[in-house]
Design an enzyme around this catalytic site. Structure first.
Site, PDB file in Angstrom:
ATOM      1  N   HIS A 376     -43.010 -54.026 -46.788  1.00  0.00           N
ATOM      2  CA  HIS A 376     -43.821 -54.090 -48.000  1.00  0.00           C
ATOM      3  C   HIS A 376     -45.178 -53.428 -47.891  1.00  0.00           C
ATOM      4  O   HIS A 376     -45.933 -53.431 -48.865  1.00  0.00           O
ATOM      5  CB  HIS A 376     -44.021 -55.544 -48.443  1.00  0.00           C
ATOM      6  CG  HIS A 376     -42.837 -56.118 -49.141  1.00  0.00           C
ATOM      7  ND1 HIS A 376     -42.661 -56.036 -50.503  1.00  0.00           N
ATOM      8  CD2 HIS A 376     -41.752 -56.757 -48.658  1.00  0.00           C
ATOM      9  CE1 HIS A 376     -41.525 -56.618 -50.827  1.00  0.00           C
ATOM     10  NE2 HIS A 376     -40.946 -57.066 -49.726  1.00  0.00           N
ATOM     11  N   LYS A 567     -54.472 -58.138 -60.829  1.00  0.00           N
ATOM     12  CA  LYS A 567     -53.698 -58.093 -59.587  1.00  0.00           C
ATOM     13  C   LYS A 567     -54.576 -58.730 -58.519  1.00  0.00           C
ATOM     14  O   LYS A 567     -55.752 -58.994 -58.774  1.00  0.00           O
ATOM     15  CB  LYS A 567     -53.347 -56.651 -59.204  1.00  0.00           C
ATOM     16  CG  LYS A 567     -54.571 -55.699 -59.216  1.00  0.00           C
ATOM     17  CD  LYS A 567     -54.206 -54.264 -58.905  1.00  0.00           C
ATOM     18  CE  LYS A 567     -53.488 -53.576 -60.045  1.00  0.00           C
ATOM     19  NZ  LYS A 567     -52.119 -53.192 -59.716  1.00  0.00           N
ATOM     20  N   ARG A 568     -54.017 -58.998 -57.322  1.00  0.00           N
ATOM     21  CA  ARG A 568     -54.853 -59.552 -56.271  1.00  0.00           C
ATOM     22  C   ARG A 568     -56.085 -58.664 -56.040  1.00  0.00           C
ATOM     23  O   ARG A 568     -56.029 -57.453 -56.175  1.00  0.00           O
ATOM     24  CB  ARG A 568     -54.049 -59.697 -54.972  1.00  0.00           C
ATOM     25  CG  ARG A 568     -53.129 -60.892 -54.972  1.00  0.00           C
ATOM     26  CD  ARG A 568     -53.869 -62.208 -55.133  1.00  0.00           C
ATOM     27  NE  ARG A 568     -54.617 -62.529 -53.942  1.00  0.00           N
ATOM     28  CZ  ARG A 568     -54.304 -63.488 -53.095  1.00  0.00           C
ATOM     29  NH1 ARG A 568     -53.255 -64.274 -53.320  1.00  0.00           N
ATOM     30  NH2 ARG A 568     -55.039 -63.709 -52.024  1.00  0.00           N
ATOM     31  N   LYS A 573     -56.853 -51.816 -53.781  1.00  0.00           N
ATOM     32  CA  LYS A 573     -56.492 -51.775 -55.206  1.00  0.00           C
ATOM     33  C   LYS A 573     -57.649 -51.253 -56.075  1.00  0.00           C
ATOM     34  O   LYS A 573     -57.471 -50.998 -57.264  1.00  0.00           O
ATOM     35  CB  LYS A 573     -56.028 -53.164 -55.674  1.00  0.00           C
ATOM     36  CG  LYS A 573     -54.689 -53.595 -55.051  1.00  0.00           C
ATOM     37  CD  LYS A 573     -54.346 -55.019 -55.450  1.00  0.00           C
ATOM     38  CE  LYS A 573     -53.038 -55.536 -54.861  1.00  0.00           C
ATOM     39  NZ  LYS A 573     -51.833 -54.986 -55.512  1.00  0.00           N
ATOM     40  N   THR A 675     -45.735 -53.857 -58.977  1.00  0.00           N
ATOM     41  CA  THR A 675     -44.773 -54.289 -59.996  1.00  0.00           C
ATOM     42  C   THR A 675     -45.514 -54.614 -61.290  1.00  0.00           C
ATOM     43  O   THR A 675     -44.920 -54.570 -62.357  1.00  0.00           O
ATOM     44  CB  THR A 675     -43.968 -55.527 -59.542  1.00  0.00           C
ATOM     45  OG1 THR A 675     -44.893 -56.529 -59.087  1.00  0.00           O
ATOM     46  CG2 THR A 675     -42.998 -55.169 -58.432  1.00  0.00           C
ATOM     47  N   LYS A 679     -44.556 -54.017 -65.462  1.00  0.00           N
ATOM     48  CA  LYS A 679     -44.647 -55.007 -66.547  1.00  0.00           C
ATOM     49  C   LYS A 679     -45.393 -54.421 -67.737  1.00  0.00           C
ATOM     50  O   LYS A 679     -44.993 -54.600 -68.891  1.00  0.00           O
ATOM     51  CB  LYS A 679     -45.393 -56.265 -66.067  1.00  0.00           C
ATOM     52  CG  LYS A 679     -44.707 -57.028 -64.959  1.00  0.00           C
ATOM     53  CD  LYS A 679     -45.662 -58.082 -64.357  1.00  0.00           C
ATOM     54  CE  LYS A 679     -45.129 -58.565 -63.029  1.00  0.00           C
ATOM     55  NZ  LYS A 679     -46.153 -59.306 -62.258  1.00  0.00           N
TER      56      LYS A 679
HETATM   57  C1  LIG Z   1     -46.625 -59.019 -61.073  1.00  0.00           C
HETATM   58  C2  LIG Z   1     -47.675 -59.866 -60.498  1.00  0.00           C
HETATM   59  C3  LIG Z   1     -48.433 -59.419 -59.420  1.00  0.00           C
HETATM   60  C4  LIG Z   1     -48.254 -58.048 -58.804  1.00  0.00           C
HETATM   61  O1  LIG Z   1     -49.132 -57.156 -59.433  1.00  0.00           O
HETATM   62  P1  LIG Z   1     -49.491 -55.743 -58.782  1.00  0.00           P
HETATM   63  O2  LIG Z   1     -50.287 -55.079 -59.840  1.00  0.00           O
HETATM   64  O3  LIG Z   1     -48.188 -55.053 -58.536  1.00  0.00           O
HETATM   65  O4  LIG Z   1     -50.254 -56.013 -57.554  1.00  0.00           O
HETATM   66  C5  LIG Z   1     -49.427 -60.238 -58.922  1.00  0.00           C
HETATM   67  N1  LIG Z   1     -49.663 -61.452 -59.461  1.00  0.00           N
HETATM   68  C6  LIG Z   1     -48.957 -61.914 -60.501  1.00  0.00           C
HETATM   69  C7  LIG Z   1     -49.274 -63.257 -61.057  1.00  0.00           C
HETATM   70  C8  LIG Z   1     -47.938 -61.150 -61.052  1.00  0.00           C
HETATM   71  O5  LIG Z   1     -47.240 -61.632 -62.089  1.00  0.00           O
END
Ligand SMILES: *Cc1c(COP(=O)(O)O)cnc(C)c1O
Length: 847
Positions: A376, A567-568, A573, A675, A679
């Site tokens: 990952h 995101k985190r 990032k 991911t 979305k």
């Molecule tokens: C999808 C999702 C992530 C992943 O987001 P990235 O932008 O790919 O880092 C992180 N936290 C939550 C709550 C999510 O639903």
């Protein structure tokens, strides 16, 4: 009313309420309120109603669950075991109703009972047993495996505390424990009768046959809790089994003579701490002993369960043949989600050799053919390298086995590359420079028949950089499996108006075959359709505006562009780069208050690991900037900045459908896939992003005309660092950037404490590891272009449509089909199950 809206009324993903079923749901709900909650309507709280509803819905899973498991037992197909330290499930109620197709019926029943179903849905706690993308991927995989009829089991840990609750106090992140089980979990079933022992510590001795024996261990029990995983309207219900640590009952009995019985009972807590809390690190290896205990606890309990199930297969029992472990890989595929469960490779070897009496070579062949490893990340700080001292003390026999695996592996490498000692050093599972460590990624690659990355770019980089030697040595062992998201939760459930609009145009086949969304492309000149898209987005934006008003008392302009970065919180990032854009806009407005600017609401959200200083500083910076911007009358409603507290799955479901612009701006080569990007694309937001992770494939699917790509490519980043990157070269050449770095350095946004964010400024001008300054100019230019396109509504909406229509590849149904055929040796969609005769009311219906 337009034709689209008429159709939306008729065709709803929520289904059609059926009168007799509505009556049954009401009866069941009242029965559960009475017998399970032991309340009447005079004293019942909204939470009681939630639990009564959850129990009512759960009843519809029971027969399907039992029958699916019975089918697996009877037919004994090959099973998939997905092992993960994280399953970020979020809420379960509405997803279950959606899978069963009973949403409209339940809506009607609750309406007739005078209850507000949306309000009850909000009471459910998120199952926050994950940090971010990796844990959410595991949850999406479970949904797709059930939907594709794959005989699959998720195996993980039942943390008593999931990912912490994030509060923002005075602009800083504050953590609170996530006591998610406080009111009980209606979806789990404890299975104390299947409890299993797990051993730790002790020592290894040789018996009379020179066989190793692991003795004098400390035993902890693993108690399984099962959660049903329904497929989408296919009557299949798989299981997620989560283990909870339980102290042994006759623990230390002989020491009670000294009288401290009470102390001995209290010490049970120490043992049970193993599954107390999820480690809150995303893409950071912390090397804590308790974390290694968690990892071993998961794999030791799970492998016993897998072997028990293998041995008790109908075939094995009926024919009474000797258990033939050589057929194990034909019946069992184990996929490990990152290296976190990779100690399982040594554990399966131990079980086969020490317990089942197989030879080393037989055991090795079986192990390698059983395991698949998903990598990952390539970030060095995330790669797990356990100190030999720690591992050898807790798991002495496993350390021996790892040494033996390494010896035999390096012998083979040596044969292929004689005298290439540097290569042997690089490829060793045991690292000898500095503190001796076990490199778990090396163990995972050597011990699996396939290693995969999670997006095309990431998989290429694995093979070309970090694991180059391994790819040369094991040609054909490396694959790509681009991540995905489940379209059930991430479109149907979170955006039913859009789901209905799509269905009204192309039918509902897209729900289980997302590639069908390409059929939407032919509507890109259909003005009614584009207007409907805009209207749906607008409704979501109003809801989010209300939410922000309610939660933070900030009034946002619902006509502004919603520019979303959730995101985190991690330096790679580059939330900091986005913060620089915010400040750029602010400075421009201040410099020329009359200039035309496209209004934006810029939203950030995400948790920082509690020990990650810089990430926490960046949160403080964003909030400090927000305070200045949001309270400056010159700015008005041209620009607002909102940090959304406690970003989690249920909040992602609210925010995603309302986004206009999705920020996917990691330094090229650092985000394995992402991911969140998928979305947003599926929900009709446009992406501003780098050529990183799955962004590359998103751009390929939709074409570069439909995405805002900026910044350095991987090759450019490498070249920059090879030349010796000095961020000051970029700062001095760009007036706007120079002003901003100066502002942060001198405390412009924190005037009471001018030195507060000096570390952030230094991370820009001195130690800019993720090349924020190098990409600044390109980012700002692209953002200016985004603003211009936003004004061109027809163009923007057409781009939205092309995003949605091009997102078919990013369904986990596609991802899982590829894992099934290319790694697990399983054909999806082979199992057909009928609906159960036994609905919860079958008894009454028979009478
Ligand atoms: C999808 C999702 C992530 C992943 O987001 P990235 O932008 O790919 O880092 C992180 N936290 C939550 C709550 C999510 O639903």
């Amino acid at each position: 009313m337009s034709t689209d809206q008429d159709l939306r009324k008729q065709i709803s993903v929520r289904g059609i309420a059926q009168v007799e079923n509505v009556a049954n749901i009401k009866k069941d709900f009242n029965r559960h309120l009475h017998f399970s909650l032991i309340k009447d309507r005079n004293v019942a709280t909204p939470r009681d109603y939630f639990f009564a509803l959850a129990d009512t819905v759960r009843d519809h899973l029971v027969s399907r669950w039992i029958r699916t498991q019975q089918y697996y037992y009877e037919h004994d197909p090959k099973r998939v075991y997905y092992l993960s330290l994280e399953f970020y499930m979020g809420r379960t109620l509405s997803n279950t109703m959606l899978s069963l197709g009973i949403q409209a019926t339940v809506d009607e029943a609750l309406y007739q009972l005078g209850l507000n179903i949306e309000e009850l849905e909000e009471i459910e706690e998120d199952a926050g047993l994950g940090n971010g993308g990796l844990g959410r991927l595991a949850a999406c995989f479970l949904d797709s495996m059930a939907t594709l009829g794959i005989p699959a089991y998720g195996y993980g840990l039942r943390y008593e505390y999931g990912i912490f609750k994030q509060l923002i106090r005075d602009g800083w992140q504050v953590e609170e424990p996530d006591d998610w089980l406080r009111f009980g979990n209606p979806w789990e079933k404890a299975r104390p009768e299947y409890m299993l022992p797990v051993n730790f510590f002790g020592r290894v001795v040789k018996d009379e046959n020179n066989q190793s024996k692991w003795i004098d261990t400390t035993v902890v029990f693993a108690m399984p809790y099962d959660t049903p995983i329904p497929g989408f309207r296919n009557n299949i219900v798989n299981s997620l089994r989560l283990w909870s640590a339980k102290a042994e009952n006759h623990f230390h009995l002989k020491f009670f003579n000294d009288g401290d019985y009470v102390q001995a009972v209290m010490d049970r807590n120490l043992t049970e701490n193993i599954t107390r809390v999820l480690y809150p690190n995303d893409n950071i290896f912390s090397g804590k002993e308790l974390r290694l205990k968690q990892q071993y606890f998961l794999v030791a309990a799970t492998l016993q369960d897998i072997i028990r199930r293998f041995k008790s297969s109908k075939y094995g029992v009926r024919e009474a043949v000797r258990i033939d472990f050589d057929t194990f890989p034909e019946k069992v595929a184990i996929q490990i989600n990152d290296t976190h469960p990779s100690i399982g490779i040594a554990e399966l070897m131990r079980l086969l050799i020490d317990v089942e009496g197989l030879s080393y070579d037989r055991a090795w062949k079986i192990t390698v053919n059983t395991f698949g490893y998903t990598n990952h990340t390539l970030l060095p700080e995330a790669l797990e390298r356990w100190p030999v001292s720690l591992l050898g003390n807790m798991l002495p026999r496993h350390l021996e086995i790892i040494y033996e695996i390494n010896q035999k592996f390096l012998d083979e490498v040596g044969k292929k590359y004689p005298k290439d000692f540097d290569r042997l050093r690089r490829m060793s599972i045991v690292e000898e420079d500095g503190e001796k460590r076990i490199n778990m990624a090396h163990l995972a690659i050597v011990g699996s028949h396939v290693t995969n990355g999670v997006a095309a770019l990431h998989s290429r980089l694995l093979v070309e950089t970090t694991f180059k030697d391994f790819a040369e040595f094991f040609p054909g062992r490396f694959q790509n499996k681009t991540n995905g998201i489940t379209p059930r939760r991430w479109l149907m459930l979170c955006n039913s108006p859009l789901a209905d609009l799509i269905t009204s145009k192309i039918g509902e086949a897209w729900i289980s075959d997302l590639s069908k969304l390409v059929e939407l492309k032919k509507f890109d000149h259909d003005q009614d359709f584009l207007n409907s898209l805009e209207e749906i987005k607008g409704d979501h934006k109003l809801r989010v505006a209300d939410f922000i008003k309610e939660e933070y008392d900030i009034t946002i302009n619902p006509n502004s562009m919603y520019d979303v970065h959730v995101k985190r919180l991690h330096e790679y990032k580059r939330q900091l780069l986005n913060a620089l854009h915010v400040i750029t806009l602010y400075n421009r407005i201040k410099a020329d208050p009359s200039a035309k600017i496209v209004p934006r609401t810029i939203m950030f959200g995400g948790k920082a690991a509690p020990g990650y200083h810089m990430a926490k500083q960046i949160i403080k910076l964003i909030n400090s900037v927000a305070t200045v911007v949001n309270n400056d009358p010159i700015v008005g409603d041209k620009l607002k900045v909102v940090f959304i507290e406690n970003y989690r799955v249920s909040l992602a479901e609210k925010i995603t459908p309302a986004a206009d612009l999705s920020e996917q701006i990691s330094t090229a080569g650092t985000e394995a896939s992402g991911t969140g990007n998928m979305k947003f694309m599926l929900n009709g937001a446009l992406t501003i992003g780098t050529m990183d992770g799955a962004n590359v494939e998103m751009a390929e699917e939709m074409g570069l005309d439909n995405i805002f790509i900026f910044g350095m490519r991987v090759e450019d980043v490498n070249e920059l660092h090879a030349k010796g990157y000095d961020p000051k070269d970029f700062i001095s050449k760009n007036k706007e950037l120079a002003q901003i770095v100066e502002q942060i350095d001198t405390g412009f946004f924190t005037p009471d404490q001018p030195d507060l964010l000096k570390d952030v400024a230094a991370a820009l001008h001195t130690n800019d590891r993720f090349a924020v300054c190098a990409d600044y100019e390109s980012f700002i230019k692209k953002q200016d272009e985004v603003s211009q396109v936003y004004l061109d509504r027809p163009k923007w909406l057409k781009m939205c449509l092309h995003n949605i229509a091009s997102s078919g590849k990013f369904s986990t149904d596609r991802t899982i089909s590829d894992y099934a055929t290319e790694i697990w040796g399983i054909t999806p969609n082979e199992i057909r199950l009928q609906p159960p005769y036994e609905t919860p009311h079958a008894e009454e219906e028979k009478k």
